[in-house]
Motif scaffolding. Structure first.
Motif, short mmCIF file in Angstrom:
data_model
loop_
_atom_site.label_atom_id
_atom_site.label_comp_id
_atom_site.label_asym_id
_atom_site.label_seq_id
_atom_site.Cartn_x
_atom_site.Cartn_y
_atom_site.Cartn_z
N VAL A 306 0.86 -1.20 0.00
CA VAL A 306 0.00 0.00 0.00
C VAL A 306 0.89 1.25 0.00
O VAL A 306 2.05 1.19 0.39
CB VAL A 306 -0.94 0.05 1.25
N GLY A 307 0.31 2.37 -0.41
CA GLY A 307 1.04 3.66 -0.38
C GLY A 307 2.28 3.64 -1.25
O GLY A 307 2.31 2.99 -2.30
N ASP A 308 3.31 4.35 -0.80
CA ASP A 308 4.53 4.49 -1.62
C ASP A 308 5.21 3.15 -1.90
O ASP A 308 5.94 3.03 -2.89
CB ASP A 308 5.53 5.42 -0.92
N LEU A 318 0.57 16.35 -8.68
CA LEU A 318 -0.80 16.40 -8.18
C LEU A 318 -0.91 16.21 -6.68
O LEU A 318 -2.00 16.03 -6.15
CB LEU A 318 -1.65 15.36 -8.92
N HIS A 319 0.20 16.24 -5.98
CA HIS A 319 0.18 16.03 -4.53
C HIS A 319 -0.65 14.82 -4.17
O HIS A 319 -1.48 14.86 -3.27
CB HIS A 319 -0.37 17.27 -3.81
N SER A 320 -0.45 13.76 -4.92
CA SER A 320 -1.36 12.63 -4.76
C SER A 320 -0.86 11.59 -3.77
O SER A 320 -1.63 10.74 -3.34
CB SER A 320 -1.58 11.98 -6.13
N PHE A 324 -3.29 8.89 -1.95
CA PHE A 324 -3.21 7.48 -2.35
C PHE A 324 -2.90 6.59 -1.15
O PHE A 324 -3.40 5.47 -1.05
CB PHE A 324 -2.13 7.28 -3.41
N ALA A 325 -2.04 7.09 -0.25
CA ALA A 325 -1.67 6.27 0.91
C ALA A 325 -2.93 5.93 1.72
O ALA A 325 -3.14 4.79 2.12
CB ALA A 325 -0.66 7.02 1.77
N VAL A 326 -3.79 6.94 1.92
CA VAL A 326 -5.03 6.73 2.68
C VAL A 326 -5.97 5.79 1.91
O VAL A 326 -6.52 4.84 2.47
CB VAL A 326 -5.72 8.08 2.96
C1 LIG Z 1 8.82 16.01 3.45
C2 LIG Z 1 7.81 15.36 2.56
C3 LIG Z 1 6.76 16.10 2.08
C4 LIG Z 1 5.81 15.52 1.23
N1 LIG Z 1 4.83 16.31 0.74
C5 LIG Z 1 3.89 15.76 -0.03
C6 LIG Z 1 2.81 16.55 -0.49
O1 LIG Z 1 2.77 17.75 -0.30
N2 LIG Z 1 1.81 15.94 -1.15
C7 LIG Z 1 1.81 14.58 -1.36
O2 LIG Z 1 0.82 14.05 -1.88
N3 LIG Z 1 2.85 13.84 -1.01
C8 LIG Z 1 3.89 14.37 -0.34
N4 LIG Z 1 4.92 13.60 0.06
C9 LIG Z 1 4.89 12.17 -0.26
C10 LIG Z 1 4.02 11.50 0.79
O3 LIG Z 1 4.59 11.75 2.04
C11 LIG Z 1 3.96 10.01 0.58
O4 LIG Z 1 3.45 9.71 -0.73
C12 LIG Z 1 3.04 9.35 1.60
O5 LIG Z 1 3.33 9.81 2.87
C13 LIG Z 1 3.25 7.87 1.53
O6 LIG Z 1 2.84 7.29 2.75
P1 LIG Z 1 3.31 5.83 3.09
O7 LIG Z 1 2.65 5.48 4.37
O8 LIG Z 1 3.08 4.92 1.94
O9 LIG Z 1 4.89 5.90 3.26
P2 LIG Z 1 5.78 6.70 4.30
O10 LIG Z 1 5.12 7.92 4.77
O11 LIG Z 1 7.14 6.80 3.67
O12 LIG Z 1 5.86 5.73 5.55
C14 LIG Z 1 6.66 4.56 5.52
C15 LIG Z 1 6.87 4.14 6.97
O13 LIG Z 1 7.55 2.88 6.96
C16 LIG Z 1 8.60 2.92 7.90
N5 LIG Z 1 9.62 1.95 7.47
C17 LIG Z 1 10.37 2.00 6.35
N6 LIG Z 1 11.18 0.92 6.30
C18 LIG Z 1 10.90 0.17 7.39
C19 LIG Z 1 11.40 -1.05 7.91
N7 LIG Z 1 12.37 -1.75 7.28
N8 LIG Z 1 10.90 -1.52 9.07
C20 LIG Z 1 9.92 -0.84 9.74
N9 LIG Z 1 9.42 0.34 9.31
C21 LIG Z 1 9.90 0.83 8.15
C22 LIG Z 1 9.09 4.36 7.86
O14 LIG Z 1 9.81 4.67 9.01
C23 LIG Z 1 7.76 5.11 7.75
O15 LIG Z 1 7.17 5.31 9.00
C24 LIG Z 1 5.90 14.15 0.87
C25 LIG Z 1 6.98 13.40 1.36
C26 LIG Z 1 7.92 14.00 2.17
C27 LIG Z 1 9.08 13.16 2.66
#
Ligand SMILES: Cc1cc2nc3c(=O)[nH]c(=O)nc-3n(C[C@H](O)[C@H](O)[C@H](O)COP(=O)(O)OP(=O)(O)OC[C@H]3O[C@@H](n4cnc5c(N)ncnc54)[C@H](O)[C@@H]3O)c2cc1C
Length: 412
Positions: A306-308, A318-320, A324-326
């Motif tokens: 899920v998510g990234d 698109l600040h998506s 998308f994560a949600v």
């Molecule tokens: C500073 C910043 C600003 C951003 N601004 C925007 C924006 O304005 N608009 C937008 O749409 N997107 C933005 N993004 C992108 C957005 O943050 C991500 O697309 C979104 O947060 C993805 O969420 P996620 O939960 O999939 O991943 P993440 O938020 O990356 O969370 C991954 C989690 O997994 C944990 N993790 C990683 N590896 C391991 C491991 N081996 N073991 C245990 N835990 C682990 C990490 O510590 C983290 O807590 C931004 C990103 C950053 C860094």
């Protein structure tokens, strides 16, 4: 593989979520709402990562927070955006639109507040901070997940110790460089795309220069600078550079001032308003190979991304990413809940649909993003008019269909 004798088993449960970002927490909360017990492991010892950044949520993701019962609290944390404006470096408008004309509701909230809200919404003993995912092995219908714990039960730092979880299903919510992804039977590879984004939140009360409720970007060739107010006191800004010949190292601010020297004064003002260079975060945009790879492990049927982790290729336009994560977390939980009702907490046609619908939506977003990019190229007025028209049609379609499939309800 059984559990090695001397390595302690922390817990045996239906679902283990790796990663405590937005996608991990939404998966966890949605699964709890569906009555499926789960735990999150996350390597951070507490919420610190990019804590002072803004989170833009819009489209289906806000409706999902409503469904999860968090909508009112969520909206009380930040500021709504009503209008998006893109200008060229001379202040000439490229495109401007009211978000609600396209049925979009977008909010800009401080990341740490949203993280806290999600944390408080799930059972307190279901989150394991300071616990890093190391490896994963599936046998006899169970996943054995090896972790390294750096916190003891009272939350004190300890020498990292190996331990295990046992679960029926593993959700990879561990971000861009997902380690869980590498344990899928057809893992994807990622590499730097040549585009980087720098972001920061700065203290600022000048609502005339940086008005409330407007997200603005200034576009030059292969450069973009944007900002939006997060509260009456804070502005979040982002700077995007493409095809840089060199890697820019810290301190970032002098490089950014040089790269954006031909941009309007407000750009310089915001870059210079940072508390310290450490408050600027850089993210590398990725390319991924193969472009489409499974998010649900085809051979084990017991891992999903899920998510990234499933979308390492960002579309900065698109600040998506946040939305998308949600959405991913919610939709995966919903499909898993349907499988669970049949006593099969693993892949089935429902999970196949999760994968298909999320990938369809990713392809659509990629197209919209590419169209938006075309506006930054030098072109005649008539060409620009056509691209603008095409964009309005895309946004209308997006508004009509939402950014994802219909949001289902849980029957917990
Ligand atoms: C500073 C910043 C600003 C951003 N601004 C925007 C924006 O304005 N608009 C937008 O749409 N997107 C933005 N993004 C992108 C957005 O943050 C991500 O697309 C979104 O947060 C993805 O969420 P996620 O939960 O999939 O991943 P993440 O938020 O990356 O969370 C991954 C989690 O997994 C944990 N993790 C990683 N590896 C391991 C491991 N081996 N073991 C245990 N835990 C682990 C990490 O510590 C983290 O807590 C931004 C990103 C950053 C860094």
């Amino acid at each position: 593989m059984g559990l090695p004798a001397r390595v302690p088993l922390i817990r045996r449960l239906p679902v283990l979520i790796v990663g405590g970002g937005l996608s991990g927490f939404t998966s966890a909360l949605s699964l709890h709402r569906a009555g499926i017990r789960n735990n999150i492991i996350t390597r951070e010892t507490k919420f610190t990562q990019h804590a002072r950044s803004g989170v833009f949520l819009g489209g289906s993701s806000i409706r999902i927070l409503d469904r999860l019962g968090l909508g009112p609290q969520y909206r009380s944390l930040g500021t709504p955006l009503y209008r998006a404006v893109i200008e060229d470096v001379n202040g000439k408008e490229i495109i401007s639109f009211r978000l609600d004309d396209y049925g979009m509701e977008v909010w800009n909230v401080p990341r740490q507040n949203l993280q806290q809200l999600l944390l408080e919404s799930i059972p307190p003993d279901s989150v394991h901070f300071g616990t890093k995912f190391r490896a994963l092995h599936i046998s006899d219908g169970s996943a054995h997940v090896k972790v390294q714990q750096a916190l003891d039960r009272s939350g004190q730092l300890i020498e990292p110790k190996a331990a295990y979880f046992e679960s029926k299903f593993v959700v990879g919510a561990d971000g861009n460089n997902s380690a869980v992804r590498s344990f899928m039977s057809r893992p994807a590879m990622t590499f730097y795309s040549g585009t980087s984004i720098w972001r920061a939140v700065v203290q600022n009360q000048d609502t005339e220069k940086y008005p409330l409720h407007i997200g603005k970007e200034v576009w030059g060739l292969k450069k973009r600078f944007g900002f939006a107010r997060m509260s009456p006191d804070e502005v979040v800004w982002w700077a995007v550079l493409t095809d840089l010949p060199e890697v820019l190292l810290r301190p970032f601010a002098p490089h950014l001032l040089r790269e954006f020297s031909d941009f309007p004064e407000i750009t310089k003002d915001l870059i210079l308003s940072i508390e310290s260079d450490r408050s600027i975060y850089r993210t590398e945009m990725k390319r991924v190979w193969p472009e489409q790879f499974p998010w649900v492990d085809p051979s084990s049927s017991r891992i999903a991304l899920v998510g990234d982790a499933g979308r390492p290729e960002h579309f900065g336009n698109l600040h998506s990413g946040h939305s998308f994560a949600v959405e991913d977390g919610y939709f995966l939980a919903h499909h898993l809940a349907e499988q669970n009702e049949k006593g099969m907490l693993r892949t089935g046609p429902k999970l196949g649909r999760y994968q298909e619908s999320r990938q369809e939506q990713m392809i659509a977003t990629k197209q919209y993003s590419a169209r938006l990019d075309r506006l930054s190229l030098p072109q005649s007025r008539i060409q620009r008019y056509c691209v603008r028209k095409l964009l309005h049609i895309s946004f209308e379609r997006m508004a009509l269909h939402g950014t994802g499939p219909r949001i289902p309800m849980f029957q917990a």
